[in-house]
Design an enzyme around this catalytic site. Structure first.
Site, mmCIF file in Angstrom:
data_model
loop_
_atom_site.group_PDB
_atom_site.id
_atom_site.type_symbol
_atom_site.label_atom_id
_atom_site.label_comp_id
_atom_site.label_asym_id
_atom_site.label_seq_id
_atom_site.Cartn_x
_atom_site.Cartn_y
_atom_site.Cartn_z
ATOM 1 N N ASP A 190 0.846 -1.196 0.000
ATOM 2 C CA ASP A 190 0.000 0.000 0.000
ATOM 3 C C ASP A 190 0.881 1.247 0.000
ATOM 4 O OD1 ASP A 190 -3.255 0.383 1.106
ATOM 5 O OD2 ASP A 190 -1.941 2.123 0.882
ATOM 6 N N GLU B 130 -6.969 4.961 -7.015
ATOM 7 C CA GLU B 130 -7.617 6.214 -6.655
ATOM 8 C C GLU B 130 -9.087 5.950 -6.921
ATOM 9 O OE1 GLU B 130 -6.551 8.961 -5.335
ATOM 10 O OE2 GLU B 130 -4.439 8.417 -5.286
ATOM 11 N N SER B 131 -9.948 6.176 -5.912
ATOM 12 C CA SER B 131 -11.302 5.621 -6.016
ATOM 13 C C SER B 131 -12.434 6.636 -5.903
ATOM 14 C CB SER B 131 -11.472 4.549 -4.932
ATOM 15 O OG SER B 131 -11.493 5.150 -3.642
ATOM 16 N N THR C 225 -2.204 5.678 -11.065
ATOM 17 C CA THR C 225 -2.373 4.492 -10.215
ATOM 18 C C THR C 225 -3.229 3.418 -10.900
ATOM 19 O OG1 THR C 225 -2.016 5.601 -8.124
ATOM 20 C CG2 THR C 225 -3.427 3.672 -8.066
ATOM 21 N N THR D 224 -14.892 -2.298 -11.094
ATOM 22 C CA THR D 224 -16.099 -1.693 -10.524
ATOM 23 C C THR D 224 -17.248 -1.828 -11.520
ATOM 24 O OG1 THR D 224 -17.141 0.418 -9.997
ATOM 25 C CG2 THR D 224 -15.182 0.542 -11.351
ATOM 26 N N ASP D 225 -18.475 -1.874 -11.014
ATOM 27 C CA ASP D 225 -19.620 -1.910 -11.954
ATOM 28 C C ASP D 225 -19.803 -0.563 -12.640
ATOM 29 O OD1 ASP D 225 -20.731 -0.384 -9.892
ATOM 30 O OD2 ASP D 225 -22.566 -1.573 -9.742
ATOM 31 N N GLU D 226 -19.065 0.469 -12.174
ATOM 32 C CA GLU D 226 -19.189 1.783 -12.823
ATOM 33 C C GLU D 226 -18.649 1.773 -14.255
ATOM 34 O OE1 GLU D 226 -18.539 5.386 -10.660
ATOM 35 O OE2 GLU D 226 -18.747 4.344 -8.750
ATOM 36 N N TYR E 154 -12.644 8.509 -13.319
ATOM 37 C CA TYR E 154 -12.387 7.347 -12.454
ATOM 38 C C TYR E 154 -12.769 6.054 -13.165
ATOM 39 C CZ TYR E 154 -13.690 3.700 -9.114
ATOM 40 O OH TYR E 154 -13.858 2.487 -8.481
ATOM 41 N N SER E 155 -14.031 5.975 -13.617
ATOM 42 C CA SER E 155 -14.474 4.699 -14.196
ATOM 43 C C SER E 155 -13.783 4.428 -15.530
ATOM 44 C CB SER E 155 -16.000 4.646 -14.313
ATOM 45 O OG SER E 155 -16.512 5.787 -14.943
ATOM 46 N N LYS F 190 -10.612 2.736 -14.679
ATOM 47 C CA LYS F 190 -10.859 1.349 -14.248
ATOM 48 C C LYS F 190 -11.156 0.470 -15.471
ATOM 49 C CE LYS F 190 -11.020 0.054 -10.537
ATOM 50 N NZ LYS F 190 -9.922 -0.458 -9.649
ATOM 51 N N ASN G 121 -19.994 -0.531 -2.250
ATOM 52 C CA ASN G 121 -19.852 -1.186 -0.942
ATOM 53 C C ASN G 121 -20.209 -0.217 0.173
ATOM 54 O OD1 ASN G 121 -17.528 -3.829 -0.842
ATOM 55 N ND2 ASN G 121 -18.298 -2.973 -2.740
ATOM 56 N N LYS H 207 -17.070 9.514 0.988
ATOM 57 C CA LYS H 207 -18.034 8.758 0.194
ATOM 58 C C LYS H 207 -19.445 8.916 0.767
ATOM 59 C CE LYS H 207 -14.737 7.017 -2.418
ATOM 60 N NZ LYS H 207 -13.946 5.863 -2.154
ATOM 61 N N PRO I 175 -25.731 16.974 1.554
ATOM 62 C CA PRO I 175 -25.762 17.331 0.132
ATOM 63 C C PRO I 175 -26.018 16.115 -0.764
ATOM 64 C CG PRO I 175 -23.492 17.245 0.934
ATOM 65 C CD PRO I 175 -24.365 16.888 2.094
HETATM 66 P P1 NAD Z 1 -9.973 3.205 -0.981
HETATM 67 O O1 NAD Z 1 -9.842 4.507 -1.671
HETATM 68 O O2 NAD Z 1 -10.678 3.130 0.328
HETATM 69 O O3 NAD Z 1 -8.511 2.577 -0.738
HETATM 70 C C1 NAD Z 1 -7.544 2.555 -1.756
HETATM 71 C C2 NAD Z 1 -6.245 2.037 -1.132
HETATM 72 O O4 NAD Z 1 -5.289 1.933 -2.202
HETATM 73 C C3 NAD Z 1 -5.657 2.956 -0.063
HETATM 74 O O5 NAD Z 1 -5.196 2.187 1.023
HETATM 75 C C4 NAD Z 1 -4.498 3.631 -0.800
HETATM 76 O O6 NAD Z 1 -3.419 3.994 0.054
HETATM 77 C C5 NAD Z 1 -4.075 2.550 -1.775
HETATM 78 N N1 NAD Z 1 -3.411 3.106 -2.955
HETATM 79 C C6 NAD Z 1 -3.829 4.151 -3.710
HETATM 80 N N2 NAD Z 1 -2.937 4.384 -4.690
HETATM 81 C C7 NAD Z 1 -1.950 3.466 -4.541
HETATM 82 C C8 NAD Z 1 -0.756 3.195 -5.252
HETATM 83 N N3 NAD Z 1 -0.374 3.930 -6.312
HETATM 84 N N4 NAD Z 1 0.016 2.164 -4.837
HETATM 85 C C9 NAD Z 1 -0.347 1.413 -3.764
HETATM 86 N N5 NAD Z 1 -1.441 1.655 -3.039
HETATM 87 C C10 NAD Z 1 -2.243 2.658 -3.425
HETATM 88 O O7 NAD Z 1 -10.619 2.219 -2.053
HETATM 89 P P2 NAD Z 1 -11.831 1.198 -1.885
HETATM 90 O O8 NAD Z 1 -13.092 1.953 -1.845
HETATM 91 O O9 NAD Z 1 -11.509 0.209 -0.830
HETATM 92 O O10 NAD Z 1 -11.759 0.467 -3.303
HETATM 93 C C11 NAD Z 1 -10.852 -0.618 -3.491
HETATM 94 C C12 NAD Z 1 -10.982 -1.113 -4.921
HETATM 95 O O11 NAD Z 1 -12.329 -1.509 -5.177
HETATM 96 C C13 NAD Z 1 -10.664 -0.038 -5.949
HETATM 97 O O12 NAD Z 1 -9.961 -0.643 -7.010
HETATM 98 C C14 NAD Z 1 -12.024 0.464 -6.412
HETATM 99 O O13 NAD Z 1 -11.964 0.911 -7.741
HETATM 100 C C15 NAD Z 1 -12.849 -0.808 -6.278
HETATM 101 N N6 NAD Z 1 -14.284 -0.593 -5.991
HETATM 102 C C16 NAD Z 1 -14.688 0.113 -4.888
HETATM 103 C C17 NAD Z 1 -16.055 0.230 -4.622
HETATM 104 C C18 NAD Z 1 -16.555 0.934 -3.392
HETATM 105 O O14 NAD Z 1 -17.785 1.021 -3.196
HETATM 106 N N7 NAD Z 1 -15.714 1.439 -2.501
HETATM 107 C C19 NAD Z 1 -16.992 -0.331 -5.503
HETATM 108 C C20 NAD Z 1 -16.538 -1.023 -6.618
HETATM 109 C C21 NAD Z 1 -15.185 -1.163 -6.841
#
Ligand code: NAD
Length: 284
Positions: free
Chosen positions: A35, A86-87, A102, A127-129, A153-154, A157, A183, A192, A208
């Site tokens: 990470d 980056e999410s 990233t 992601t489903d996005e 973002y999407s 992905k 999630n 979020k 908002p």
């Molecule tokens: P998050 O933003 O909570 O966490 C992302 C993590 O990745 C962090 O710990 C960050 O430090 C690490 N990170 C970021 N850039 C990095 C890099 N260059 N190298 C190493 N580590 C890095 O994300 P999340 O919400 O847990 O989502 C996790 C995955 O699931 C993502 O790929 C996201 O696209 C996907 N996803 C998330 C959701 C959701 O509802 N949160 C839904 C569908 C898919």
């Protein structure tokens, strides 16, 4: 399952639940959590694993080729699960560059490392996005639906998914893709929707909602998503894509109103006072 699972982004929201799930589910596995510790990481999420011999945290950027190469040499992972990203959609609209770095370049770096150091599975968390907006009541997108990402973002992905599938075809990297829906649950960064609403509701601030709040999302509890991702890692077919969905579609406004009712009941407040703080803000 046995061996070393390299989990990237394991200090984030879903990744931290997956690390915990993996250590519990596969007693003969160890987890290396790679990470970068961006703003979205929270070391507290896994602080209780300190001293756990089957768990190692490595601070590393997935887009840093040399650093990733070192991790593959040092730990020789059998399995890779790439959560690191980056999410946050809003941030991607303000500046897409870190998302390209990233989400696209980082995934490419991991795929290249898996080419040089063969792995048994490379599970890409998408992601489903990537399917774009689905109108309320419309059937959910199937895995082979066209990719119509609507935010930077999407789009990044989707680009990563296509790279993964191309690497599966071209270099026989054993890629599997999971596409979770939204999630919810503990450990989510408070930018979020759900944690932001909870925070604002408790702080007496406005709630908002983008536009008319009619945007539809499918919601899954994060521990169930982690379990489903474990299943995909174990049984997913190489080259296949798996949606991870709960079939629990709700409009954003409905989610916020539900939160108002739950929070009001929890803290003994008036739900209509909380609801009166819901404000429409310009859609991104
Ligand atoms: P998050 O933003 O909570 O966490 C992302 C993590 O990745 C962090 O710990 C960050 O430090 C690490 N990170 C970021 N850039 C990095 C890099 N260059 N190298 C190493 N580590 C890095 O994300 P999340 O919400 O847990 O989502 C996790 C995955 O699931 C993502 O790929 C996201 O696209 C996907 N996803 C998330 C959701 C959701 O509802 N949160 C839904 C569908 C898919």
């Amino acid at each position: 399952m046995k061996g070393t699972i390299l989990v990237t982004g394991g200090l984030g929201f879903i990744g931290s639940h997956f690390v915990r799930h993996a250590l519990g589910r596969w007693q003969e596995c160890r987890v290396v959590n790679l990470d970068k510790l961006t703003y979205a990481a929270n070391p507290e999420n896994l602080a209780d694993l300190e001293g756990e011999p089957r768990y190692t945290l490595v601070r590393c950027d997935i887009a840093d080729r040399e650093a990733v190469e070192r991790v593959f040499c040092d730990f020789a992972p059998e399995l890779v699960v790439n959560f690191a990203a980056e999410s946050h959609v809003d941030r991607s609209i303000l500046d897409a560059q870190p998302f390209v770095r990233t989400n696209v370049q980082g995934t490419h770096t991991l795929l290249e490392a898996a080419r040089a150091h063969p792995v048994a599975r490379f599970l890409q968390i998408s992601t489903d996005e990537v399917y774009g907006d689905i109108p309320f009541g419309a059937p959910p997108a199937e895995e082979d639906a066209p990719l119509r990402p609507s935010s930077p973002y999407s789009a990044t992905k989707a680009a990563a998914d296509l790279l993964c599938l191309a690497y599966a075809r071209t270099y026989r990297i054993p890629v599997v893709i999971a596409r979770p829906c939204n999630n919810y649950g503990p450990n989510q960064f408070p930018e979020k929707l759900i944690p932001l609403m909870i925070r604002n509701a408790l702080a007496g601030e406005i709630l908002p909602v983008y536009g008319d709040g009619e945007q539809v999302r499918d919601w899954i509890y994060v521990e169930e998503a982690a379990e489903a991702i474990g299943l995909v890692l174990e049984r997913g077919q190489i080259g296949a894509v798996y949606n991870v969905s709960a079939g629990d579609e709700r409009r954003n406004r409905e989610v916020v109103e539900l939160l108002c009712r739950i929070i009001a009941a929890e803290i003994g407040a008036d739900p209509s006072e909380l609801r009166s703080r819901i404000r429409s803000v310009p859609d991104r």
